[in-house]
Each structure stands twice: as C-alpha cells, then as structure tokens.
Write an enzyme that holds these catalytic residues in place. Structure first.
Site, mmCIF file in Angstrom:
data_model
loop_
_atom_site.group_PDB
_atom_site.id
_atom_site.type_symbol
_atom_site.label_atom_id
_atom_site.label_comp_id
_atom_site.label_asym_id
_atom_site.label_seq_id
_atom_site.Cartn_x
_atom_site.Cartn_y
_atom_site.Cartn_z
ATOM 1 C CD GLU A 169 -13.997 16.124 -32.837
ATOM 2 O OE1 GLU A 169 -14.129 17.086 -32.877
ATOM 3 O OE2 GLU A 169 -13.219 15.476 -33.592
ATOM 4 C CB SER A 229 -10.865 -46.800 -53.509
ATOM 5 O OG SER A 229 -10.214 -47.434 -54.614
#
Length: 677
Positions: free
Chosen positions: A82, A342
C-alpha cells in the site's frame, strides 16, 4: 542588476518562508477527529486468550489491536503493497502522487492511487470518500496533521482497528478471528496477503461470499510481495496453493454467563481478565451438554472447578448450552438457589469432630427416632442399626447426621456456613434440624466454597473469577477435622464405569428428586456438578450418585493428566480403632432423641433385596405391615398409586437393575434393589 537579483532572492526566500509558515499553520489548525474509537468488550482467560467478545453499539466487530498483536508479516506486506515509503514520508507521498497523476494523464483514466496509509487512516477516521477533490484535500491535510501528532506505530494501530473487512467486520483482529478462527499473532503468508487485499474492496472481496475475487486479490498481493522482497518465490507459490476460507466463523463465546455478568457489573471496563482456563472451560461446556442430553429432556447441567489453594475459578459452566432454550440455557445455574440435599452433611460431621462429640470411629445409632415432633427417615426408608460415624457419612444416612446437628445446634451450622462464604437462605429465617438434610437454599458456588475450605485444611476459600483478588482467610474447621472429612470421603467408591480416581467426594439429591449434586476435591482442585431442571420441577429417578457423580469424575479426568494426592494427616490427628478411643468418643447418644420401634412399618416381602428375578409376565410385588393405601415407585417414578392391595403386579418391568420403593399411608417407606433377567 546584482542588487535586483539579490532582492529577488530575498523576496523568494521570504515568500517561501512565509508560505511554509502559512502551510504549517494550516496543517496545525487541522481539526483532528477523535482518535479513540469504541472497541469490542473482551473477556479473556488467565493467559490472555479470548473467551468472549461483544459487538460495539452499532453491531460491528471492532477489536482493539496494536502492532504487537499482529504477526510481523502482515504489516510488512501491508506497507510494501500500500505505501512502500510509509516510514519515510510525512503523511503524503508526493512522488507517488506525481506518478499517479502522470499515469492518469497518459492513460486517460486512474491507473494507480497515490494514497498513503496515513491518508487511508484519515479517510477511516472521517468515514470520507476519495473521489471528491474537497475530500482528497481534507485527507492530505489530516494525514499531515496526524503525522505530526502520532507515531508511525500509532497510525498503523488505527488502521489495524478500523480497516473494513466486509460486513460488520472492522480491524485485523476481527477479520482474523472471523476468517481463520485465530488471533493474528501467528499468520501464514497466505493469510496475511488475504488480509492486505480485502480492505481495498471489502464488499466484493469478502471470502465467504466472493471467494474467487478474494483468491485473485490475495494472489496479486503475493506476487507483489515477491517483487518487494518480503517473501521468496517458493513461499509465494506454496501460499497460492492454500485455499481461501469460504466461510465466516463464529466469534468465541466461552463462559457466556460469566462474561455477561462481568460486562454488566463493570460497564466501563473494556477488558476483563479472568482466572479461567479456556481449554478446560471449552471441554467442560461440551461435557455439560453431553451429560444433560444423556440424562433426559429439559434437563440442564452446571459445572464449576476452582484451584482451592487460592480460590481461583478455572471453569464456570452455567448451563448445558446457552442457546438451548428448552433446557433454560440462558439461566446461570452456578448461582441459582437450590436445595443441596446431602452435600452439607460433611460440615455437620466436621463440627461434631471439633466439638469432641464424635470421631470417625465413633459408634452411632441409625434407627427410628424422634426429636420432638420431627422424625427424620433415611432416603431409602431403611435402617442400619449401630454404625460407625465414618460409615454413616459415606452411606449418607439421615438419622445420624440429624442427631449430630441437634447436638451442635442448627444455628451454629448456619453460622459456620456463613463463615465459609456461603449465603444460605433459610425458610422462615429460622434454622431447624432439616438444614442438615438440605432444608436450605444454596448455590453451586456456595458448595464449591464450602468444600474448598475443607480441602485446604479447614480455612475459608473466597471464590473469585478475576485476577488480582485479595481476600481474608477465616478458620472454618480445625485442620484435623478437615483432614478426617477428606479421608472419609476419599473412601467412597467411584461410580460404576468411572475412572478409579482417588477423590474425596459427596453426592446429594434434593427432596422430590429436583437436584442431583456431586462435589469433590483432590490435593489441588475442587469441583462441583449440578444436574436438574432449571424450573425446579421433579426429575423422577434422579439421584446424585447416578447422574452427577459420573460427570464429576469425568470433570477431574479433564482437569489434568493426574489426580493431586490429598495431604497427609496432621500430627494431632487421632488414628485409633473404636476400642482405643477415649470412653466418651466410643458411642454417641443424642440428648433429646426418643428412639422408637418401627415394627409396623411397611416391609417388602417380595422381591427380596438383591435378588435376581425373572418377570416374563410381570413382576409380582408384595408388602407386609404398614398402613394402606400403598404407592409403588420403580427407579423413583410412580407406577402404582393408592392401592389397598398388599399384592400388585408390575407389567413389563423390562430388564436390568431396578430400585423398588413402597410408601404407606403414613409416609413410611421400604426399598429394595433387584436385577431383572
């Protein structure tokens, strides 16, 4: 003439300086847009790996990114493709602009662009266009201003965050996760080239929709990279043979309940660093989904694992699937109030050990008893007579634990739960003896805290799921009592077909078979499993030992390659047989209990307990004693209701193991386990 020439030179220098100053003032007066942009909220695991990300307000995936977050091959390709003079120009590459203008004049059309990466960043900041002259001039000006305010690395970071990659994807991290399913820290040349190519035409080069266009664009980038010397020809050729991904992947969504809670609790925080282990979390989410699916319709499952040395949560699975609507998947069952069954019994025994009321080898009675108007019964309706405390806990007998609770006081039990970090919800705010049997509301997180305290020698374990948490330790039990509990619970046999792991664990089943629990620990980790229906409806036949315990053992199998051994006994531990105990510890007798005979309770006359029975024409059931009418249950599910007959026929009982229970008019129960051939 000489003087005139000097004058012209001076005038030129003056005008040049004035023009330069005016140009600098024009650039300096540039209105720079806000550079900080909203990025996705991220929830990370303990190693910084992404667990969950959230879209920004406009529904886009835009994730924070720095140069260090990206494989070096990507910025190298990006700059070479670029803006090859990016590191030398000051925002505008005048040579590239002259070249682009000359090519346009020569060819009568735009052949190549002259935009620098800084100019592209300027366009992204303003969401502007490139075609209009005013827009182009604005980009020149803003690019020059940005170069004066920001470093090259900061400019690249803005591009990394805002470059468009098709649809609602912005930034290189979002694109890498969506197209490759990974962070961009490790990119192949083929992947990096694709990420360079897409932003030039993000709509027409989306690989999930226009795969051929994306492939052509990627290969063009690869060819340019060979010419620029970024990669060699062989690397480019190998990269071209790699298919461009044709699908868009989903973003990570691990620990969704925890992630959403953290986002809601800290709305201004953009990154949440948790204590979770992503690999373990993913594995246990799969396990929870499989366990719930195998257990039945509308069932969900929750799993939690913590390191009890420091209280860090390593995995938190709130349901069997966040999107599983029929299983209430959106509900976080690690924080839902449920009856613990329990699972509180170990704490009762530990308090009794500390109070000098009992020892693991103490003998205790398991037979019909009344505490005032309260007459507890065992879950299976059977009685074992005189048993050792160790065995009473391992068999999860109700009558012995209620007797011990009556001796230590329910209020003390609740107080010690609170000291462990548990927040119990007591019916009518008055604790009674039923608290020991699950008559209280707690969460899976609460039970992890409690068992973590037992595992770490009786010292509280404040649970936390984010790093940097500080806490104060509190003594819950003595180290001797805590070790005794671990030693007793580690003597529990593993569930059928489970790995032979040496775990200290306890199961629980709440009243009405609404909740199945299994909580356990080794020398480092504490884990808990809950299975049930989020709406609290009963699950006939559901027992903690059958449903939750196998999942607990699978959980420990996924934590690591081996089980950490439990700690050795403290020096003060009394290791003695019953006969060698001090006299007060040899037998425990409740002070305010009235033992009663149960001669008239129902008893199963046929089939006998443990028998193997052939039942081709149905199974004959016989009960003696007890008060009619009778109701029969098979594996916890009612099969014959309110019959006054003492003999009944159960048609088509099938084959395999079967638990049979009969309940008389007074609620008394008898139970046997048989095998049908």
């Amino acid at each position: 003439m000489r003087r005139f020439g000097l004058f012209l030179l001076a005038l030129a220098l003056f005008l040049g300086a004035a023009g330069r100053d005016a140009f600098d003032a024009w650039v300096d007066a540039t209105d720079i847009p806000v550079l900080v942009v909203e990025t996705s909220v991220e929830v990370l695991d303990r190693e910084g790996r992404l667990l969950r990300a959230f879209t920004v307000a406009d529904g886009r995936w835009r994730m924070a990114a720095r140069l260090a977050d990206v494989d070096p091959v990507y910025p190298a390709m990006l700059v070479a493709f670029e803006d090859k003079r990016f590191h030398r120009h000051h925002g505008v590459d005048w040579l590239a602009m002259l070249r682009a203008t000359g090519q346009a004049v020569q060819n009568g059309r735009v052949v190549s662009g002259g935009s620098t990466l800084t100019m592209q960043v300027a366009r992204l900041l303003e969401d502007g266009t490139t075609g209009q002259m005013a827009g182009k001039i604005r980009q020149f000006r803003l690019a020059l201003a940005l170069e004066r305010e920001l470093s090259k690395e900061e400019i690249l970071s803005i591009y990394f965050e805002r470059a468009p990659f098709g649809g609602n994807l912005e930034g290189v991290r979002a694109a890498s996760l969506a197209y490759f399913g990974k962070e961009p820290k490790r990119l192949t040349p083929a992947q990096a080239a694709l990420l360079v190519a897409i932003p030039q035409a993000p709509t027409s080069r989306r690989p999930d929709r226009h795969n051929q266009n994306a492939t052509v664009a990627r290969d063009r980038v690869l060819a340019r990279m060979v010419g620029a010397g970024v990669i060699d020809a062989d690397t480019a050729e190998a990269a071209r043979t790699t298919p461009v991904p044709a699908i868009r992947r989903s973003f990570p969504a691990y620990a969704p309940h925890l992630a959403e809670r953290l986002q809601a609790e800290h709305p201004l925080r953009n990154v949440h660093l948790t204590t979770l282990d992503r690999d373990l979390q993913a594995s246990l989410e799969t396990l929870a989904a499989e366990a719930a699916s195998a257990s039945g319709e509308r069932l969900s499952a929750a799993i939690m694992v913590a390191d009890h040395r420091n209280g860090e949560v390593l995995a938190s699975v709130g349901s069997a699937g966040y999107l599983a609507e029929e299983r209430g998947g959106w509900l976080d069952m690690t924080r839902a109030l449920r009856s613990p069954g329990s699972t509180l019994k170990p704490l009762v025994y530990g308090l009794a050990f500390d109070a000098g009321l009992a020892h693991p080898e103490t003998l205790i009675e398991d037979r019909p008893v009344s505490f005032g108007r309260y007459a507890p019964v065992n879950f299976d309706g059977l009685y074992r007579g005189t048993v050792r405390v160790r065995r009473a806990l391992q068999m999860s007998l109700n009558i012995p634990v209620v007797a011990l609770t009556e001796a230590i006081g329910p209020a003390r039990l609740v107080s010690r739960l609170e000291r462990a970090g548990v927040t119990p919800v007591i019916p009518n705010d008055t604790p009674g003896l039923a608290v020991a049997l699950g008559g209280v509301g707690v969460t899976l997180e609460d039970l992890i805290r409690l068992y973590g305290a037992i595992a770490r020698g009786g010292v509280s374990m404040p649970l936390h799921d984010t790093l940097g948490f500080e806490f104060e330790e509190k003594r819950i039990l003595t180290d001797v009592s805590a070790w005794q509990l671990g030693h007793i619970l580690s003597g529990m046999p593993p569930p059928p077909h489970a790995a032979r792991l040496k775990l200290a664990y306890k199961t629980g089943t709440s009243y009405g078979h609404r909740d199945a629990w299994a909580i356990g620990f080794d020398g480092r980790h504490v884990a808990g499993v809950w299975i049930g229906r989020p709406d609290g409806t009963a699950v006939p036949g559901a027992f903690g030992g059958d449903l939750a315990a196998p999942v607990l053992f699978q959980t420990f199998g996924r934590i690591g390659p081996r089980i950490e051994p439990l700690s050795p006994p403290p020096a003060a531990a009394l290791l003695a047989a019953n006969a060698d105990l001090p006299a007060p510890l040899r037998n425990f007798r409740p002070r305010n209990a009235v033992f009663r005979e149960a001669a008239d309770a129902p008893k199963l006359a046929f089939p006998p307990d443990g028998a193997e029975v052939e039942a081709y024409d149905g199974l004959l059931l016989k009960v003696r004693d007890g008060t009619p009418p009778f109701s029969w249950l098979a594996n916890g599910a009612p099969v014959i209701l309110q019959t006054r007959q003492r003999e009944s026929l159960l048609p088509d009982p099938g084959k395999g193991f079967l638990d049979l229970s009969v309940i008389d008019a007074e609620g008394r129960t008898a139970r046997v386990s048989i095998r049908l051939k």
